[in-house]
Design a protein around this motif. Structure first.
Motif, PDB file in Angstrom:
ATOM      1  N   ILE A  24       0.798  -1.230   0.000  1.00 51.75           N
ATOM      2  CA  ILE A  24       0.000   0.000   0.000  1.00 51.75           C
ATOM      3  C   ILE A  24       0.835   1.287   0.000  1.00 51.75           C
ATOM      4  O   ILE A  24       0.515   2.213  -0.764  1.00 51.75           O
ATOM      5  CB  ILE A  24      -1.050  -0.034   1.129  1.00 51.75           C
ATOM      6  N   PRO A  25       1.907   1.404   0.784  1.00 50.73           N
ATOM      7  CA  PRO A  25       2.678   2.659   0.712  1.00 50.73           C
ATOM      8  C   PRO A  25       3.209   2.957  -0.694  1.00 50.73           C
ATOM      9  O   PRO A  25       3.201   4.116  -1.127  1.00 50.73           O
ATOM     10  CB  PRO A  25       3.824   2.430   1.708  1.00 50.73           C
ATOM     11  N   SER A  26       3.625   1.932  -1.413  1.00 45.16           N
ATOM     12  CA  SER A  26       4.104   2.140  -2.778  1.00 45.16           C
ATOM     13  C   SER A  26       2.950   2.482  -3.712  1.00 45.16           C
ATOM     14  O   SER A  26       3.079   3.338  -4.598  1.00 45.16           O
ATOM     15  CB  SER A  26       4.838   0.887  -3.259  1.00 45.16           C
ATOM     16  N   VAL A  27       1.810   1.837  -3.519  1.00 47.21           N
ATOM     17  CA  VAL A  27       0.629   2.117  -4.341  1.00 47.21           C
ATOM     18  C   VAL A  27       0.225   3.580  -4.200  1.00 47.21           C
ATOM     19  O   VAL A  27      -0.126   4.232  -5.187  1.00 47.21           O
ATOM     20  CB  VAL A  27      -0.541   1.173  -3.970  1.00 47.21           C
ATOM     21  N   GLU A  28       0.287   4.095  -2.994  1.00 42.50           N
ATOM     22  CA  GLU A  28      -0.078   5.501  -2.754  1.00 42.50           C
ATOM     23  C   GLU A  28       0.730   6.452  -3.635  1.00 42.50           C
ATOM     24  O   GLU A  28       0.193   7.437  -4.146  1.00 42.50           O
ATOM     25  CB  GLU A  28       0.116   5.864  -1.285  1.00 42.50           C
ATOM     26  N   SER A  29       2.002   6.155  -3.821  1.00 42.93           N
ATOM     27  CA  SER A  29       2.832   7.041  -4.651  1.00 42.93           C
ATOM     28  C   SER A  29       2.641   6.788  -6.142  1.00 42.93           C
ATOM     29  O   SER A  29       2.855   7.690  -6.958  1.00 42.93           O
ATOM     30  CB  SER A  29       4.308   6.902  -4.279  1.00 42.93           C
ATOM     31  N   VAL A  30       2.222   5.599  -6.504  1.00 42.53           N
ATOM     32  CA  VAL A  30       2.093   5.225  -7.912  1.00 42.53           C
ATOM     33  C   VAL A  30       0.756   5.661  -8.521  1.00 42.53           C
ATOM     34  O   VAL A  30       0.695   6.006  -9.701  1.00 42.53           O
ATOM     35  CB  VAL A  30       2.306   3.692  -8.054  1.00 42.53           C
ATOM     36  N   VAL A  31      -0.308   5.656  -7.745  1.00 40.28           N
ATOM     37  CA  VAL A  31      -1.639   5.967  -8.291  1.00 40.28           C
ATOM     38  C   VAL A  31      -1.669   7.299  -9.046  1.00 40.28           C
ATOM     39  O   VAL A  31      -2.165   7.354 -10.179  1.00 40.28           O
ATOM     40  CB  VAL A  31      -2.728   5.880  -7.205  1.00 40.28           C
ATOM     41  N   PRO A  32      -1.141   8.399  -8.492  1.00 37.42           N
ATOM     42  CA  PRO A  32      -1.180   9.652  -9.269  1.00 37.42           C
ATOM     43  C   PRO A  32      -0.367   9.579 -10.571  1.00 37.42           C
ATOM     44  O   PRO A  32      -0.751  10.174 -11.581  1.00 37.42           O
ATOM     45  CB  PRO A  32      -0.577  10.699  -8.328  1.00 37.42           C
ATOM     46  N   VAL A  33       0.712   8.833 -10.554  1.00 32.59           N
ATOM     47  CA  VAL A  33       1.556   8.700 -11.746  1.00 32.59           C
ATOM     48  C   VAL A  33       0.825   7.891 -12.819  1.00 32.59           C
ATOM     49  O   VAL A  33       0.794   8.277 -13.995  1.00 32.59           O
ATOM     50  CB  VAL A  33       2.907   8.044 -11.384  1.00 32.59           C
ATOM     51  N   VAL A  34       0.210   6.785 -12.428  1.00 37.26           N
ATOM     52  CA  VAL A  34      -0.540   5.970 -13.384  1.00 37.26           C
ATOM     53  C   VAL A  34      -1.750   6.753 -13.897  1.00 37.26           C
ATOM     54  O   VAL A  34      -2.078   6.694 -15.092  1.00 37.26           O
ATOM     55  CB  VAL A  34      -0.961   4.619 -12.765  1.00 37.26           C
ATOM     56  N   THR A  35      -2.396   7.509 -13.029  1.00 33.63           N
ATOM     57  CA  THR A  35      -3.530   8.343 -13.449  1.00 33.63           C
ATOM     58  C   THR A  35      -3.106   9.311 -14.547  1.00 33.63           C
ATOM     59  O   THR A  35      -3.803   9.477 -15.559  1.00 33.63           O
ATOM     60  CB  THR A  35      -4.101   9.120 -12.237  1.00 33.63           C
ATOM     61  N   GLU A  36      -1.952   9.935 -14.370  1.00 32.37           N
ATOM     62  CA  GLU A  36      -1.438  10.856 -15.378  1.00 32.37           C
ATOM     63  C   GLU A  36      -1.049  10.119 -16.665  1.00 32.37           C
ATOM     64  O   GLU A  36      -1.302  10.615 -17.773  1.00 32.37           O
ATOM     65  CB  GLU A  36      -0.255  11.654 -14.827  1.00 32.37           C
TER      66      GLU A  36
END
Length: 178
Positions: A24-36
């Motif tokens: 989950i901590p890594s997912v938190e940082s990745v979600v905005p990047v994947v969204t973009e």
């Protein structure tokens, strides 16, 4: 230039599985990047293909998986990444996006020769998918800031393996479709 598709791996997720707390901590940082990445891919008419575990729910389809993830406690990770009407969706049962799925056929039918892999988990599903793409003579790009991991050291090793052993281009998401 090869026709490219953005492959979103296992991001439709309830996070109620083993190792989720570490992920989950890594997912938190990745979600905005994947969204973009999704926004830019769609703006450039790059096909988006979600390939997602079915979590052993053999009677379910992608809409049910999405509904379950959106109803769960981690819906905030899933909401910005939802497939749109033009997205394609492939269910998988194991780590690789290719194992026992119609993805290779779909890519061939679409004339796609380059895959941009994003999602989770770097040291598992992303790594195995990159290998399977490589042995199918597909070009692989992995934006390192768009893949989530469980273990930092294994993720770094996986990215190095993809780059050195599989000829993958490991880059920043900013380098794609700017």
């Amino acid at each position: 230039m090869s026709k490219t598709a953005l492959i979103v791996i296992d991001m439709i997720n309830t996070y109620d599985h083993k190792d989720a707390e570490l992920l989950i901590p890594s997912v938190e940082s990745v979600v905005p990047v994947v969204t973009e990445l999704l926004r830019r891919a769609r703006r450039h008419d790059i096909p988006v293909i979600y390939v997602n575990d079915n979590f052993g729910e053999w009677r379910s389809h992608h809409g049910e998986l999405l509904d379950r993830a959106l109803a769960g406690p981690h819906a905030g990770f899933v909401e910005p990444l939802k497939p749109d009407a033009d997205s394609l969706f492939v269910l998988k049962a194991r780590h690789s996006v290719f194992f026992e799925t119609p993805l290779a056929y779909l890519l061939h039918q679409q004339g796609i020769q380059q895959l941009v892999l994003c999602g989770q988990v770097t040291e598992q599903c992303v790594l195995y998918s990159a290998l399977d793409a490589h042995i199918r003579h597909l070009e692989v790009v992995v934006p390192k800031d768009a893949v989530a991991h469980i273990h930092d050291d294994l993720a770094e090793a996986a990215l190095r393996m993809m780059e050195r052993n599989m000829g993958a281009r490991v880059c920043s998401s900013r380098d794609l479709w700017a």
